[in-house]
Design an enzyme around this catalytic site. Structure first.
Site, PDB file in Angstrom:
ATOM      1  N   ASP A 104      11.831  -1.926  -1.018  1.00 27.70           N
ATOM      2  CA  ASP A 104      11.054  -0.766  -0.461  1.00 27.70           C
ATOM      3  C   ASP A 104      11.847   0.234  -0.265  1.00 27.70           C
ATOM      4  O   ASP A 104      12.673   0.291   0.772  1.00 27.70           O
ATOM      5  CB  ASP A 104      10.426  -1.174   0.836  1.00 27.70           C
ATOM      6  CG  ASP A 104       9.085  -2.379   0.401  1.00 27.70           C
ATOM      7  OD1 ASP A 104       8.757  -2.378  -0.956  1.00 27.70           O
ATOM      8  OD2 ASP A 104       8.880  -2.814   1.237  1.00 27.70           O
ATOM      9  N   ASP A 107      -2.695  -7.568  -3.278  1.00 30.41           N
ATOM     10  CA  ASP A 107      -2.160  -7.704  -1.391  1.00 30.41           C
ATOM     11  C   ASP A 107      -3.351  -8.403  -1.110  1.00 30.41           C
ATOM     12  O   ASP A 107      -4.504  -8.175  -0.792  1.00 30.41           O
ATOM     13  CB  ASP A 107      -2.264  -6.143  -0.953  1.00 30.41           C
ATOM     14  CG  ASP A 107      -1.103  -5.327  -1.508  1.00 30.41           C
ATOM     15  OD1 ASP A 107      -0.035  -5.830  -2.190  1.00 30.41           O
ATOM     16  OD2 ASP A 107      -1.163  -4.174  -1.215  1.00 30.41           O
TER      17      ASP A 107
END
Lengths: 254, 221
Positions: free
Chosen positions: A130, A11
């Site tokens: 997600d 990330d």
């Protein structure tokens, strides 16, 4: 036979690798190029970079990072975060990405997934989903967007089928309930999606130990497993993870 | 004009940066040119013919740039490396969009039959075939013949990175230089005189892939 893949996930924000819990509370984990090189040496099968801030300044920084990594690391690189139009896909591929992951935009404009797949090929289009368990819907898992902040009313399993039919070559399935918790993948979610589509799925969210990786493949039916914190903070190397999976009867590349 | 050591054929399909970066990495002293100019390809010492996406689009784009003839010539007269769709296009025809290929080799490009494919756990095998699979080197059917020069320094059964839904079926089995299993055996590399072509992506296959590219750069067929 084909090996199950281990994919460390980086990330990235402001040019650094960070890691959060349930999509919040970020902690610095180091320099992306250095980390990418280390995982390659440990035998990572692919690398995924997610631009988690996706502001325009960061986009330039991320392209530069991808260029640097791509000239030193010769395994597939996936980049996602803030991909809004077909032109964004082209820019990322030109910087050295092999696959581009599309999340929020896929929900806002599904046609963009179809357009990108037909222009660049399904092999480079990953749709990131997600999903969160819900009890106010006639289905079990709902798709969320905007980094997990917005509910969409979409059934994650049906959504996965739709995305594959539009040309997504792979699905990255993240359980928001599990992300950063270290209690293991959401295997029922992954299994439901894996059984529903023909394309490979990458399980993501919740890895805390090596048994979780094994369960992700054996119980969840994942073709690849993605993890961040267990590798970033040196708890395990990618090689240790592969040896553990092999010991548990899973085909890996060593 | 600067000598072109390696021309990477660019017909507007997909990302060629990975291929050129990997070639530059194994051959830093060579001039690697990504080009859609037929003259460059004709003048280059070696040619790499990559491919991504769908074969009907690849053939159409190749033709719209007037590259068909120069690619066919290169495939016959200089060290030539086909990659992925760059292998598939060398054959007569593909099931993908029922399109005709360049017809350099007899045979067809077929689709993996997803519905019938199961792994040893009984889980279905996914299409595209995506990830790292073992490549077994064929000795091209002749007794005591050593593996092809492009396999030098690469372990038999080494893993390479794949992403494809179609595979080649060559009429002439003797051109098979390598094969993999998914779950049936399929041809993953072919070789014929000055030509070598692979279904996997050497530019994304870490050390084994870099070794193959390095072998190609130094190959004197």
């Amino acid at each position: 036979m084909l090996a199950k893949r281990i994919i460390p996930c980086l990330d990235v924000t402001d040019g650094r690798v960070v890691k959060g819990i349930n999509f919040l509370a970020l902690r610095d984990a180091g320099d992306p190029v250095e980390i990418a090189r280390r995982y390659d040496e440990q035998g990572a099968d692919e690398l995924t970079f997610l631009d988690i801030t996706a502001s325009s300044d960061n986009r330039g920084l991320l392209l530069h990072i991808i260029e640097q990594v791509a000239s030193q690391v010769f395994i597939p690189l996936t980049v996602g975060g803030g991909v809004r139009e077909v032109e964004d896909v082209r820019r990322l591929l030109n910087a050295g990405a092999d696959k581009v992951s599309i999340n929020t935009t896929a929900v806002l404009n599904p046609q963009m997934v179809a357009d990108a797949a037909s222009r660049f090929g399904s092999q480079c289009i990953v749709v990131a989903i997600d999903a969160k368990k819900v009890d106010n819907q006639p289905f079990e898992w709902e798709v969320f967007t905007h980094g997990g902040r917005k509910a969409t009313g979409l059934d994650a399993v049906k959504w996965a089928e739709y995305m594959a039919s539009l040309g997504a070559g792979e699905l990255l399935v993240t359980s928001m309930d599990r992300d950063g918790t270290k209690i293991g993948f959401n295997n029922p979610l992954n299994r439901a999606i894996s059984d529903a589509v023909d394309v490979p799925i990458i399980a993501s969210g919740g890895v805390g130990n090596l048994q979780h990786l094994v369960d992700g493949v054996k119980i969840g039916g994942a073709d690849a497993v993605l993890a961040a914190s267990i590798f970033h903070y040196g708890e395990y190397t990618v090689k240790q993870a592969k040896e553990y999976m092999l010991h548990n009867g899973i085909e890996v590349r060593l | 004009m600067k000598k072109i050591d390696i021309a990477v054929v660019d017909y507007g399909m997909g990302n060629l940066r990975s291929v050129s970066k990997a070639l530059e990495h194994v051959a830093p002293s060579k001039n690697v040119l990504v080009t859609s100019n037929p003259k460059d390809i004709a003048n280059a010492e070696r040619v790499v013919f990559p491919g991504q996406g769908a074969m009907p689009d690849c053939i159409r784009e190749l033709d719209s740039r007037g590259l068909r003839d120069v690619v066919i010539q290169a495939a016959h007269n200089k060290p030539f490396l086909g990659i992925c769709i760059g292998l598939q296009m060398l054959f007569e025809a593909s099931e993908e969009g029922n399109v005709a290929g360049l017809g350099i080799f007899k045979g067809k490009v077929k689709r993996f039959a997803a519905a019938d494919m199961k792994d040893s756990n009984g889980d279905k095998l996914k299409v595209p075939h995506m990830g790292w699979n073992q490549v077994y080197q064929a000795n091209q059917l002749e007794v005591n013949r050593s593996p092809h020069a492009l396999w030098q320094g690469i372990e038999n059964g080494a893993r390479f990175y794949y992403v494809h839904s179609y595979y080649v079926h060559a009429d002439d089995a003797s051109i098979t230089a390598g094969f993999s299993e998914y779950p049936q055996q399929f041809t993953s590399a072919i070789a014929s005189n000055n030509l070598f072509a692979v279904q996997f992506h050497p530019e994304k296959s870490a050390n084994a892939g870099l070794q193959l590219l390095s072998n190609f750069v130094n190959w004197m067929p």
